[in-house]
Design an enzyme around this catalytic site. Sequence first.
Site, mmCIF file in Angstrom:
data_model
loop_
_atom_site.group_PDB
_atom_site.id
_atom_site.type_symbol
_atom_site.label_atom_id
_atom_site.label_comp_id
_atom_site.label_asym_id
_atom_site.label_seq_id
_atom_site.Cartn_x
_atom_site.Cartn_y
_atom_site.Cartn_z
ATOM 1 N N VAL A 64 51.400 48.517 35.129
ATOM 2 C CA VAL A 64 52.099 47.224 35.092
ATOM 3 C C VAL A 64 52.646 46.882 33.704
ATOM 4 O O VAL A 64 53.488 45.996 33.580
ATOM 5 C CB VAL A 64 51.219 46.054 35.609
ATOM 6 N N TYR A 151 42.324 39.289 23.835
ATOM 7 C CA TYR A 151 42.214 39.040 25.278
ATOM 8 C C TYR A 151 42.397 37.546 25.572
ATOM 9 O O TYR A 151 43.125 37.173 26.497
ATOM 10 C CB TYR A 151 40.836 39.524 25.742
ATOM 11 N N LYS A 155 45.305 35.919 27.925
ATOM 12 C CA LYS A 155 44.960 35.163 29.134
ATOM 13 C C LYS A 155 45.405 33.702 29.025
ATOM 14 O O LYS A 155 45.711 33.073 30.041
ATOM 15 C CB LYS A 155 43.451 35.271 29.392
HETATM 16 P P1 NAP Z 1 38.005 46.191 36.332
HETATM 17 O O1 NAP Z 1 36.870 46.341 37.268
HETATM 18 O O2 NAP Z 1 37.926 46.767 34.960
HETATM 19 O O3 NAP Z 1 39.334 46.740 37.055
HETATM 20 C C1 NAP Z 1 40.547 46.682 36.379
HETATM 21 C C2 NAP Z 1 41.643 46.995 37.358
HETATM 22 O O4 NAP Z 1 42.890 46.835 36.681
HETATM 23 C C3 NAP Z 1 41.579 48.415 37.873
HETATM 24 O O5 NAP Z 1 41.917 48.445 39.232
HETATM 25 C C4 NAP Z 1 42.640 49.135 37.027
HETATM 26 O O6 NAP Z 1 43.298 50.191 37.729
HETATM 27 C C5 NAP Z 1 43.640 48.006 36.843
HETATM 28 N N1 NAP Z 1 44.502 48.233 35.684
HETATM 29 C C6 NAP Z 1 44.160 48.263 34.363
HETATM 30 N N2 NAP Z 1 45.249 48.528 33.618
HETATM 31 C C7 NAP Z 1 46.285 48.650 34.482
HETATM 32 C C8 NAP Z 1 47.664 48.917 34.318
HETATM 33 N N3 NAP Z 1 48.203 49.097 33.110
HETATM 34 N N4 NAP Z 1 48.450 48.970 35.434
HETATM 35 C C9 NAP Z 1 47.934 48.779 36.665
HETATM 36 N N5 NAP Z 1 46.620 48.544 36.879
HETATM 37 C C10 NAP Z 1 45.820 48.479 35.794
HETATM 38 O O7 NAP Z 1 38.371 44.656 36.101
HETATM 39 P P2 NAP Z 1 38.004 43.334 36.947
HETATM 40 O O8 NAP Z 1 36.777 42.752 36.368
HETATM 41 O O9 NAP Z 1 38.106 43.592 38.399
HETATM 42 O O10 NAP Z 1 39.206 42.409 36.442
HETATM 43 C C11 NAP Z 1 40.296 42.028 37.266
HETATM 44 C C12 NAP Z 1 41.011 40.878 36.577
HETATM 45 O O11 NAP Z 1 40.113 39.783 36.407
HETATM 46 C C13 NAP Z 1 41.520 41.235 35.176
HETATM 47 O O12 NAP Z 1 42.774 40.621 34.966
HETATM 48 C C14 NAP Z 1 40.478 40.621 34.264
HETATM 49 O O13 NAP Z 1 40.986 40.327 32.995
HETATM 50 C C15 NAP Z 1 40.115 39.377 35.057
HETATM 51 N N6 NAP Z 1 38.808 38.822 34.701
HETATM 52 C C16 NAP Z 1 37.662 39.540 34.871
HETATM 53 C C17 NAP Z 1 36.444 38.965 34.506
HETATM 54 C C18 NAP Z 1 35.136 39.682 34.657
HETATM 55 O O14 NAP Z 1 34.119 39.136 34.177
HETATM 56 N N7 NAP Z 1 35.068 40.849 35.292
HETATM 57 C C19 NAP Z 1 36.421 37.670 33.972
HETATM 58 C C20 NAP Z 1 37.613 36.977 33.824
HETATM 59 C C21 NAP Z 1 38.807 37.560 34.186
HETATM 60 P P3 NAP Z 1 42.998 51.772 37.551
HETATM 61 O O15 NAP Z 1 41.504 51.961 37.569
HETATM 62 O O16 NAP Z 1 43.688 52.373 38.750
HETATM 63 O O17 NAP Z 1 43.631 52.209 36.256
#
Ligand code: NAP
Length: 243
Positions: A64, A151, A155
């Site tokens: 992306v 980050y 965000k």
């Molecule tokens: P995660 O488990 O690390 O998964 C990250 C996902 O993003 C994976 O599917 C990865 O795909 C994809 N991704 C990363 N870089 C990418 C790129 N350049 N193009 C396309 N896909 C990409 O993260 P998560 O915790 O599910 O987080 C999802 C969202 O929630 C993120 O925006 C994160 O910042 C937000 N968030 C998470 C938390 C938390 O505590 N976990 C808190 C606040 C916000 P691939 O593996 O296929 O590369």
Amino acid sequence: MIIIARVLITGASRGIGAATAAAFAESGYAVIINFNNSKEKADALAYRLSSEFGVECRAVRADVSNPDEVRAMFAEIGDIDVLINNAGYSSQMLFTDITDEEWQKTISVDLSGTFYCCREALPSMIRKKSGAIINISSMWGEVGASCEVHYSAAKAGVIGLTKALAKEVAPSGVRVNCIAPGVISTDMMRGFDSEAISALTEETPLGRLGTPEDIASAALFLAGSKAAFITGQTLGVNGGFII
Ligand code: NAP
């Protein structure tokens, strides 16, 4: 004729995105699962969801943060009714240790990726005078996190983008909202040791970390007709961590 709504979820190979794909498939949406590196996981999820819920479900690769790849992905998938900008990247370090590369990577994936996908999704939504965009920010985008300045900045940018875009496209019948998750148990938390996880759990008034499904339910609500009068908002799903 029954019209099936189509949703694109970026970064849906794992974590919050994968749970969101499952929630939308269960609700009858046709689901497009975007991934970057995790092809096997994305393909397996698409196969599982289409067999389990009998909906069209496919995986499409695009980084992306690359506008050309985003353009090609949209050309391949066609029009969508709902866009969920979930793909994200994070790292922890002192502000003075953030390199140009780390800054650019974080801004490119977390903020520019959201911009590129909105830009491709909107023309058909505006033409049809309907559509919903849900951007996944973070509570750190609201209040800032020490050792995650890059980050937090990205965000916070997602929240600003959401508010401004919501105003611009509301007259065209498109809603744009944001979810700001608290601490959610996914791979993104892998860098934290058990002590840090316990401290974060204790700091969460509801006494537990969030699950990917907690975020998926909020996204499903914001995408649907029950949220028809909600736009430009940031919904905190954080167990009371910030209020
Ligand atoms: P995660 O488990 O690390 O998964 C990250 C996902 O993003 C994976 O599917 C990865 O795909 C994809 N991704 C990363 N870089 C990418 C790129 N350049 N193009 C396309 N896909 C990409 O993260 P998560 O915790 O599910 O987080 C999802 C969202 O929630 C993120 O925006 C994160 O910042 C937000 N968030 C998470 C938390 C938390 O505590 N976990 C808190 C606040 C916000 P691939 O593996 O296929 O590369």
